[in-house]
Design an enzyme around this catalytic site. Structure first.
Site, mmCIF file in Angstrom:
data_model
loop_
_atom_site.group_PDB
_atom_site.id
_atom_site.type_symbol
_atom_site.label_atom_id
_atom_site.label_comp_id
_atom_site.label_asym_id
_atom_site.label_seq_id
_atom_site.Cartn_x
_atom_site.Cartn_y
_atom_site.Cartn_z
ATOM 1 N N VAL A 68 0.868 -1.185 0.000
ATOM 2 C CA VAL A 68 0.000 0.000 0.000
ATOM 3 C C VAL A 68 0.902 1.230 0.000
ATOM 4 C CG1 VAL A 68 -1.784 1.266 1.251
ATOM 5 C CG2 VAL A 68 -1.751 -1.234 1.327
ATOM 6 N N GLY A 69 1.924 1.213 0.874
ATOM 7 C CA GLY A 69 2.835 2.350 1.000
ATOM 8 C C GLY A 69 3.694 2.497 -0.251
ATOM 9 N N ARG A 108 -8.686 3.429 5.674
ATOM 10 C CA ARG A 108 -9.350 2.119 5.691
ATOM 11 C C ARG A 108 -8.926 1.308 6.914
ATOM 12 N NH1 ARG A 108 -6.962 2.488 0.780
ATOM 13 N NH2 ARG A 108 -8.313 3.139 -0.926
ATOM 14 N N ILE A 109 -7.624 1.357 7.233
ATOM 15 C CA ILE A 109 -7.137 0.543 8.351
ATOM 16 C C ILE A 109 -7.625 1.109 9.680
ATOM 17 C CG2 ILE A 109 -5.051 -0.230 9.569
ATOM 18 C CD1 ILE A 109 -3.765 -0.401 6.705
ATOM 19 N N ARG A 167 3.947 3.546 9.798
ATOM 20 C CA ARG A 167 5.343 3.461 9.357
ATOM 21 C C ARG A 167 6.229 3.860 10.534
ATOM 22 N NH1 ARG A 167 4.085 0.548 5.844
ATOM 23 N NH2 ARG A 167 4.383 0.803 3.594
ATOM 24 N N ASP A 218 4.624 -2.533 15.078
ATOM 25 C CA ASP A 218 4.796 -3.509 13.995
ATOM 26 C C ASP A 218 5.719 -2.934 12.931
ATOM 27 O OD1 ASP A 218 4.305 -5.914 12.508
ATOM 28 O OD2 ASP A 218 3.006 -4.762 11.187
ATOM 29 N N HIS A 222 7.144 -6.116 11.159
ATOM 30 C CA HIS A 222 6.342 -5.576 10.049
ATOM 31 C C HIS A 222 5.536 -6.692 9.373
ATOM 32 C CE1 HIS A 222 6.157 -2.214 6.785
ATOM 33 N NE2 HIS A 222 5.032 -2.890 6.834
ATOM 34 N N GLY A 273 1.974 -6.902 9.373
ATOM 35 C CA GLY A 273 0.545 -6.557 9.296
ATOM 36 C C GLY A 273 -0.203 -7.277 8.185
HETATM 37 C C1 DGY Z 1 2.069 -2.017 2.926
HETATM 38 O O1 DGY Z 1 1.366 -2.671 2.129
HETATM 39 O O2 DGY Z 1 2.455 -0.866 2.710
HETATM 40 C C2 DGY Z 1 2.433 -2.708 4.213
HETATM 41 O O3 DGY Z 1 3.149 -1.905 5.058
HETATM 42 C C3 DGY Z 1 3.172 -4.003 3.938
HETATM 43 O O4 DGY Z 1 2.240 -4.965 3.935
#
Ligand code: DGY
Length: 327
Positions: A79-80, A159-160, A240, A264, A288, A290
């Site tokens: 996603v990032g 969303r999260i 992050r 995380d 990390h 998640g």
């Molecule tokens: C993302 O998707 O950016 C998470 O940090 C890695 O799954």
């Protein structure tokens, strides 16, 4: 016969992604589960039309130049996208895509797990058992705190953040407060109250960081912020690592300015083995993870691959961060 588009994939990825790419493209994979060394990245991108990368790969001007002017898309399986130089991509007419939505549930579930892990001191308990420190039942040992009647704060109601709020509500928290760039109407789904950043920091018993990192959020949690928090507060970060200043966090945890932290994500990743935060019982650190579920990673690989096919076929990808402007 038309030449197949060339794609370089910087890591081994789950099968659903491979199966989308290989029938229609000339794909080269970096055949490893570990991050590709910089020199190998620079060598392998030469002449490709698309790069499928990970959040560990820095995609900057040098990489784009080595790839060449035919490069059309950088698709990150995350996603990032702070590891990609968007300005440089824009200047060279390269599309950038990501994998939004598909890891939301996994990350939200992990965030709530980390809240409970930290608040109930579960890791310390598990280690105590393994280390033979589990004696007869004790009335005053390894106390944690309940969620009930707490003020639960969320920094970043994307969303999260929303997924975390919906999951934490049934635990009986008294208030869910959030801060974001603006008040968000969907917060009414869980009775969320918009508050200023200052109030989020002062009033939260548990404060969850779910925002992304940008120049405004980098080191937003620092010495000054920790000084304003409750001494009983617990801070959780699944956004992050760079959003928290880790030296200041160490000081806040050791001087009991705040009670505990669950992370995380860290800065850097991996955290070096001699990092002081690793010595603390009141700091739980995960690597990390998640989005580490079969469901999420398979879909991330699939979307990252589909995004490449869409851009190469002049379609609209699902996770469009930056659209390619044809010269
Ligand atoms: C993302 O998707 O950016 C998470 O940090 C890695 O799954």
């Amino acid at each position: 016969m038309n030449q197949l588009f060339k794609v370089f994939v910087t890591r081994r990825i789950p099968d659903p992604g491979t199966q989308i790419l290989t029938p229609s493209c000339d794909v080269t994979f970096w055949e490893s589960d570990d991050a590709i060394p910089r020199e190998d990245l620079l060598k392998n991108v030469k002449g490709v039309d698309a790069i499928l990368c990970m959040l560990t790969d820095k995609i900057d001007r040098e990489v784009l130049e080595r790839a060449g002017p035919q490069l059309q898309v950088v698709s990150t399986m995350s996603v990032g996208y702070e590891h990609i130089d968007l300005q440089a991509c824009q200047e060279r007419g390269v599309s950038v895509t990501n994998t939004p939505n598909v890891s939301t549930d996994s990350v939200a579930e992990l965030t709530v797990s980390l809240v409970l892990l930290t608040a109930r001191r579960l890791l310390e308990g598990a280690y105590a058992v393994k280390n033979g420190e589990w004696g007869k039942w004790k009335p005053m040992w390894l106390y944690g705190v309940e969620m009930k009647k707490r003020t639960f704060g969320i920094m970043g109601l994307g969303r999260i953040g929303y997924g975390v709020a919906k999951r934490i509500k049934p635990f009986g928290v008294e208030r869910i407060i959030y801060h974001d760039v603006q008040k968000l109407s969907f917060a009414s789904d869980f009775g969320g109250e918009y508050v200023e950043f200052e109030d989020l920091v002062k009033e939260s018993d548990i404060l969850c960081i779910c925002c992304n990192m940008n120049p405004q959020t980098r080191h937003l949690f620092n010495k000054k912020t920790f000084q304003k928090m409750k001494t009983t507060a617990i801070i959780i970060n699944t956004g992050r690592g760079g959003i928290i200043n880790h030296d200041d966090l160490y000081e806040a945890l050791t001087s009991h300015q705040i009670a505990a932290a669950g992370l995380d994500v860290t800065e850097p990743e991996p955290l070096p083995m001699n990092h002081p935060l690793l010595t603390l019982n009141n700091c739980v650190i995960l690597p990390h993870m998640g989005s580490n579920t079969w469901e999420s990673r398979n879909r991330m690989a699939e979307i990252a691959a589909e995004n490449i096919i869409s851009v190469l076929n002049k379609g609209r990808p699902k996770g469009e961060v930056l659209r390619r402007i044809e010269a």
